[in-house]
Design a protein around this motif. Structure first.
Motif, PDB file in Angstrom:
ATOM      1  N   ALA A   1      -1.724   4.417  -2.418  1.00 16.22           N
ATOM      2  CA  ALA A   1      -2.859   3.698  -1.854  1.00 16.22           C
ATOM      3  C   ALA A   1      -3.905   3.384  -2.924  1.00 16.22           C
TER       4      ALA A   1
ATOM      5  N   PRO B   1       0.796  -1.231   0.000  1.00 17.26           N
ATOM      6  CA  PRO B   1       0.000   0.000   0.000  1.00 17.26           C
ATOM      7  C   PRO B   1       0.822   1.272   0.000  1.00 17.26           C
ATOM      8  N   TYR B   2       2.007   1.268   0.628  1.00 17.28           N
ATOM      9  CA  TYR B   2       2.818   2.489   0.709  1.00 17.28           C
ATOM     10  C   TYR B   2       4.277   2.119   0.442  1.00 17.28           C
TER      11      TYR B   2
END
Length: 424
Positions: free
Chosen positions: A407, A307-308
Motif C-alpha cells: 500500500a 495497491p495489493y
C-alpha cells in the motif's frame, strides 16, 4: 528573506544553512542535558533527541551534496560521525514505534468487526405506535414500554458499539490482548447454543426494540495465538529498546560524541568553504535530483500501480533471514529523496517545499516502517518452541505488514507520477 537569500552568493547561502542547523544541534543538545529525570523530563529528552537527529541529518546531507564547495578532509571526517550519531539516536524511537504498530495491528486483526446497528422493529401482531404514545408488550400483556424510554437505551447501545471501534491506547492493548482469548470457539458462554436452535434464557417481549447483540470477545485460532504473540513481541522489542536506550546514553558520554559536538560548534561559527567566485549550488542540487530520478526509474512502478499485488508477500515468505531484497531499491530511493529534499531546503531557504515531495517521502517512511515491522514479526516467528497458534498469529501479522508495504508503494507511485506530470 527570500529576496535576500536570492542575492547571496553560493558560499553565503550554504554557510547560513549550515550555521542554522549547527545552532539547532547545539540548542537541542543543551535541552537534552538540562532535561529532568521525571516523566515530563523524559518527554523533553526524547524531543531533544529527535531535534538532534534532525539537525544531524540535514548537516550530513548538505556536506554530502555540496561537498565540492567545502574542505574535503573536514567534510569526509564529519559526515560518517553524524551518520553514526543519527542512527544511534534513532533506534530507541524506532523500536517503540514498531512495537506500537505491531500491537495495534494484532488488536485490529484479531478483533471481530463491530455489529451493524439494527433499527427497532414492531412485534409481529402489534402495529407500530404513533410517536409519543405508549404501547403494551405482547399485545396488552406485560409491563408498558414507553417509546421515549426505549429510544435512549437503543442509542446508548449503538453509542457503546461505536466507541468500541476506536482502538485502545498502547497501555491498554496488552491487557485486552490477554483477556478472553484462551477459550476456543463453541465452548464459551458467548457461543453456547449457537447453531442449535436454542432460545436465550429470557426472550424479549414482542414489540420491544430489537438491537444487535453486544460484540463478542475475540475467539478462534488467531485470537488464541495473538495474546502470546503480543507478549513475545513486547518482550523482544522492549529488550531491544532498552539496549538502544543504553547505547544512546553511552554515546552521549563518549569521547566520540564530544568530538562531533566540538566540530558542530566550530561549524556554527565558521564554515570551512573553498568556493570559487563563480560557484553555484544549483548544478550540485540538480545532480542529487538526477540520482533520485535514476533510482526511481529502476523501481517496478507498474506493479506498484496496484495497491495489493502481493508481490512483497511472496518474497517475504522465503526462508532467507536477510533483509528483503526487493525492499533495498525502495530504501535507496528513500535516502536519495531525503537528500533531494534537503538540497531544496538549501536552495529555497524559507520558501515551502513541493508538497508532492513531502507526500512521496511520507509514503516511503511508511514503507520502511511496515517492512521493518514485518521483519520483526518474521523474526519472532522463528523463536524456538513457540506454540502453533502463536506462529499462526505472527504469520498473519507478517502478511498484514507486507500488504502495508504494498500500500505504501502504491501511495508513492501516485504521488511521484503526479509530481512528474505537473513539474514544469
Amino acid at each position: 528573506m527570500a529576496q535576500q537569500h536570492h542575492e547571496m552568493t553560493a558560499g553565503e547561502v550554504l554557510s547560513v544553512h549550515l550555521q542554522d542547523q549547527a545552532t539547532d544541534f547545539l540548542r537541542s543538545l543543551r535541552l537534552h542535558r538540562e532535561s529532568a529525570t521525571d516523566a515530563q523530563g523524559a518527554e523533553e529528552s526524547l524531543a531533544a533527541a529527535r531535534a538532534l537527529r534532525r539537525a544531524s541529518r540535514r548537516i550530513g546531507a548538505s556536506l554530502h551534496t555540496f561537498r565540492p564547495l567545502l574542505d574535503p578532509d573536514w567534510t569526509e571526517s564529519l559526515r560518517p560521525e553524524l551518520a553514526w550519531l543519527s542512527g544511534t539516536l534513532a533506534r530507541e524511537h524506532a523500536y517503540a514505534a514498531r512495537l506500537d504498530r505491531l500491537l495495534g495491528a494484532l488488536h485490529r486483526l484479531s478483533s471481530p468487526p463491530p455489529p451493524a446497528p439494527t433499527a427497532p422493529l414492531p412485534g409481529p401482531s402489534a402495529p407500530a405506535s404513533p410517536p409519543g404514545t405508549e404501547r403494551w408488550a405482547g399485545g396488552g400483556q406485560g409491563a408498558p414500554l414507553s417509546g421515549a424510554t426505549a429510544a435512549p437505551d437503543a442509542a446508548a447501545a449503538v453509542g457503546s458499539r461505536s466507541a468500541g471501534r476506536v482502538g485502545p491506547p498502547l497501555v491498554e492493548r496488552r491487557r485486552e490482548l490477554g483477556e478472553g482469548w484462551a477459550q476456543p470457539q463453541g465452548h464459551g458462554a458467548d457461543t453456547a447454543g449457537a447453531g442449535h436452535g436454542s432460545l436465550p434464557a429470557q426472550a424479549p417481549a414482542a414489540g420491544a426494540p430489537q438491537t444487535a447483540p453486544a460484540s463478542k470477545k475475540p475467539t478462534g485460532p488467531l485470537a488464541i495465538g495473538a495474546a502470546k504473540a503480543a507478549a513475545l513481541l513486547e518482550r523482544q522489542l522492549t529488550l531491544a529498546r532498552t539496549r538502544a536506550h543504553s547505547a544512546a546514553l553511552q554515546a552521549f558520554g563518549s569521547s566520540r560524541f564530544h568530538a562531533v559536538a566540538d566540530n558542530v560548534a566550530v561549524l556554527a561559527s565558521e564554515v570551512p568553504l573553498r568556493t570559487a567566485p563563480d560557484a553555484d549550488l544549483k548544478p550540485l542540487a540538480a545532480a542529487a535530483e538526477s540520482h533520485l530520478a535514476e533510482a526511481v526509474a529502476a523501481l517496478p512502478l507498474v506493479l506498484a500501480g496496484h495497491p495489493y499485488n502481493a508481490e512483497a508477500l511472496v518474497h517475504g515468505l522465503a526462508a532467507d533471514t536477510a533483509p528483503e531484497a526487493q525492499d533495498a531499491p525502495w530504501l535507496k530511493v528513500r535516502s536519495l529523496l531525503r537528500l533531494h529534499r534537503y538540497a531544496q531546503e538549501v536552495l529555497l531557504g524559507d520558501a515551502p517545499l513541493d508538497p508532492r515531495l513531502v507526500q512521496a517521502g511520507q509514503a516511503l517512511d511508511l514503507h520502511r516502517e511496515a517492512a521493518e515491522a514485518a521483519a520483526a514479526a518474521a523474526s519472532a516467528a522463528r523463536t524456538p518452541r513457540i506454540a502453533p497458534a502463536t506462529a499462526y498469529a505472527l504469520g498473519v501479522l507478517h502478511a498484514d505488514q507486507r500488504h502495508e508495504v504494498e500500500a505504501a508503494r502504491f501511495a508513492f507511485q501516485r504521488a511521484w507520477l503526479r509530481e512528474a506530470v505537473t513539474a514544469p
